[in-house]
Write an enzyme that holds these catalytic residues in place. Structure first.
Site, PDB file in Angstrom:
ATOM      1  N   LYS A  25       0.816  -1.206   0.000  1.00 37.90           N
ATOM      2  CA  LYS A  25       0.000   0.000   0.000  1.00 37.90           C
ATOM      3  C   LYS A  25       0.865   1.279   0.000  1.00 37.90           C
ATOM      4  CE  LYS A  25      -4.095  -2.115   0.788  1.00 37.90           C
ATOM      5  NZ  LYS A  25      -3.765  -3.531   0.946  1.00 37.90           N
TER       6      LYS A  25
HETATM    7  C1  LIG Z   1      -4.461  -4.675   0.624  1.00 40.35           C
HETATM    8  C2  LIG Z   1      -3.717  -5.954   0.695  1.00 40.35           C
HETATM    9  C3  LIG Z   1      -3.996  -7.015  -0.183  1.00 40.35           C
HETATM   10  C4  LIG Z   1      -5.125  -6.961  -1.184  1.00 40.35           C
HETATM   11  O1  LIG Z   1      -4.908  -6.009  -2.189  1.00 40.35           O
HETATM   12  P1  LIG Z   1      -6.129  -5.485  -3.076  1.00 40.35           P
HETATM   13  O2  LIG Z   1      -5.580  -4.384  -3.899  1.00 40.35           O
HETATM   14  O3  LIG Z   1      -7.164  -5.020  -2.099  1.00 40.35           O
HETATM   15  O4  LIG Z   1      -6.609  -6.641  -3.883  1.00 40.35           O
HETATM   16  C5  LIG Z   1      -3.198  -8.140  -0.112  1.00 40.35           C
HETATM   17  N1  LIG Z   1      -2.210  -8.243   0.791  1.00 40.35           N
HETATM   18  C6  LIG Z   1      -1.917  -7.252   1.656  1.00 40.35           C
HETATM   19  C7  LIG Z   1      -0.819  -7.442   2.634  1.00 40.35           C
HETATM   20  C8  LIG Z   1      -2.649  -6.068   1.631  1.00 40.35           C
HETATM   21  O5  LIG Z   1      -2.361  -5.089   2.488  1.00 40.35           O
END
Ligand SMILES: *Cc1c(COP(=O)(O)O)cnc(C)c1O
Length: 462
Positions: free
Chosen positions: A112
């Site tokens: 993120k």
């Molecule tokens: C947010 C997240 C996901 C999922 O990603 P999306 O874009 O919502 O599909 C997977 N793994 C981790 C560690 C995340 O923080």
């Protein structure tokens, strides 16, 4: 470059407007009116460039005249300066033809940060120019919230409110949100699950008078600028394995479909991606939808990969928009059915088009733990549970094409599960080693729109 809503009845916006708005006023999501493409020569020229340079070349065509080249390149270099690895998104090998893209070297140890750090800098540049204040409200299954608070803390022009499901995020995730000291950040623990948080967020955006009053801005994975930031590492990793002269495939641990949708955009831009594999945990709506054609909600079962405990994958709407020939009215109708009847059936034509590119797989809790143990023993990699879901599902899709699995978080973010599986307690990186000693600041809230709106107005007035 103009952006259009997936439901067809909100006004077209520029990049900057779409970024500051998040959700469209008709409830849809913004997508580029046209996807710019890169030629084979353009892609080949990315080889050997820095992550920042690749980011500039890949994203530049999408931002229109929002920023000058010099401003945009400054924004990018500030965004990634705080990462703990010179390559930003390093690629390591797990097995013959299977690679792991480590996306956890940012300040909050999950992928993120790639999008959020960029968006923080983009907002700052844009709001400083206009002298405006915005209120960011985000819903998080764990990692978005801390990434947003980290990216926006201390910025005058922004207040950030983060809704997370009380008791359903890991302790490290919670502390990364509740220990941010700056007064413009607000951690809200909501009674409910992630879908409740996301539902309240959408309700706030759909209440236009509230939305305008507090100048609501969204940074959830529905924000187009976030998707865009994630397109970059598909290019950087593919090019380092020989693209555009060699095809690659990706497996992506998926919840809200934001990360893997970025891979879809990379392919539309011309990156030779053979297959995009959606990896889900036991909350497998996307696997059921892609394999069986029915997108039906069943309720969330908490798992050891909590950032994927989602039953409604917001960004899936964006790919549906394309496979339904960009007919906003058709998408609006599907979303009404989802709201009213808890699901819909994907038409055969749309499903065939989805399956041309996407495959899927599901990984149970036991399989997630077993894969963490095996990767530690046989591949020399300590995986977080989300990445483990990815590696497990990827193994069902290995073949002649190099497979890149996205490692979405650092194992130290989920120490209990990792230790249970492997016997190894993953240490936090040095820069966060005092996380458990910092004071926490959090407000408990009910799953109630009026209550939340009052709280937000009150904090802004204070
Ligand atoms: C947010 C997240 C996901 C999922 O990603 P999306 O874009 O919502 O599909 C997977 N793994 C981790 C560690 C995340 O923080």
């Amino acid at each position: 470059m103009r952006y259009v809503s997936t439901r067809g009845s909100a006004p077209d916006l520029s990049f900057e407007e779409a970024m500051l708005t998040g959700l469209a006023r008709d409830g849809g999501l913004y997508v580029p009116a046209e996807i710019p493409t890169m030629s084979t020569g353009d892609i080949a020229a990315l080889a050997g460039q820095s992550y920042e340079e690749i980011a500039f070349r890949v994203m530049r065509p999408f931002i229109g005249d929002a920023f000058t080249d010099e401003e945009f390149s400054d924004i990018i270099s500030r965004a990634y300066a705080g990462f703990g690895h010179a390559a930003r998104a390093p690629l390591v090998q797990l097995a013959p033809n299977h690679f792991l893209l480590e996306l956890f070297h940012g300040p909050t140890l999950a992928f993120k940060d790639f999008a959020m750090q960029l968006i923080g800098q983009l907002f700052q540049a844009s709001l400083t120019r206009s002298g405006k204040h915005v209120t960011i409200v985000g819903a998080t299954s764990g990692d978005t919230g801390s990434a947003a608070m980290e990216a926006f803390r201390g910025l005058d022009a922004v207040d950030v409110f983060i809704l997370f499901p009380h008791g359903r995020v890991s302790e490290v995730q919670r502390r990364q949100m509740t220990t941010v000291a700056e007064a413009n950040t607000h951690a809200l623990a909501l009674t409910g699950d992630f879908d409740d948080c996301q539902g309240k967020l959408k309700d706030m955006f759909n209440d236009h008078s509230f939305r305008d009053d507090v100048r609501l801005a969204g940074v959830n994975s529905i924000n187009w600028a976030r998707v865009l930031a994630q397109v970059v590492y598909y290019f950087s990793s593919a090019v380092s394995l020989g693209a555009p002269h060699r095809e690659v495939s990706f497996t992506v641990p998926t919840g809200n479909f934001g990360d893997i949708f970025a891979g879809y955009i990379a392919r539309r831009m011309g990156l030779p991606i053979k297959q995009l594999v959606v990896a889900t945990n036991q909350n497998d709506i996307l696997h059921r939808a892609i394999s069986g054609g029915a997108y039906t909600t069943t309720g969330v079962t908490p798992s050891i990969s909590p950032s994927m405990d989602i039953q409604v994958s917001s960004n899936f709407e964006r790919v549906l928009f394309d496979v339904y020939d960009r007919e906003g009215a058709a998408i609006a109708q599907l979303m009404d059915e989802l709201k009213g009847q808890g699901g819909f059936k994907i038409s055969q034509g749309a499903l065939d088009r989805l399956r041309d590119l996407f495959a899927s797989g599901r990984c149970s809790e036991e399989e997630t733990l077993a894969m963490i143990a095996r990767a530690n023993k046989e591949m020399g990699e300590l995986l977080c549970p989300h990445s483990s879901v990815g590696v497990h599902v990827a193994q069902e899709h290995l073949g002649g094409t190099p497979m890149i699995t996205l490692a979405t978080a650092h194992p130290a973010k989920f120490p209990e599960a990792v230790e249970q599986a492997s016997g190894v307690l993953p240490p936090l990186p040095e820069r966060m080693s005092d996380l458990f000693d910092r004071p926490e600041r959090v407000t408990r809230v009910e799953n109630d729109l009026g209550h939340l709106q009052e709280l937000i107005r009150g904090r802004l007035a204070a």
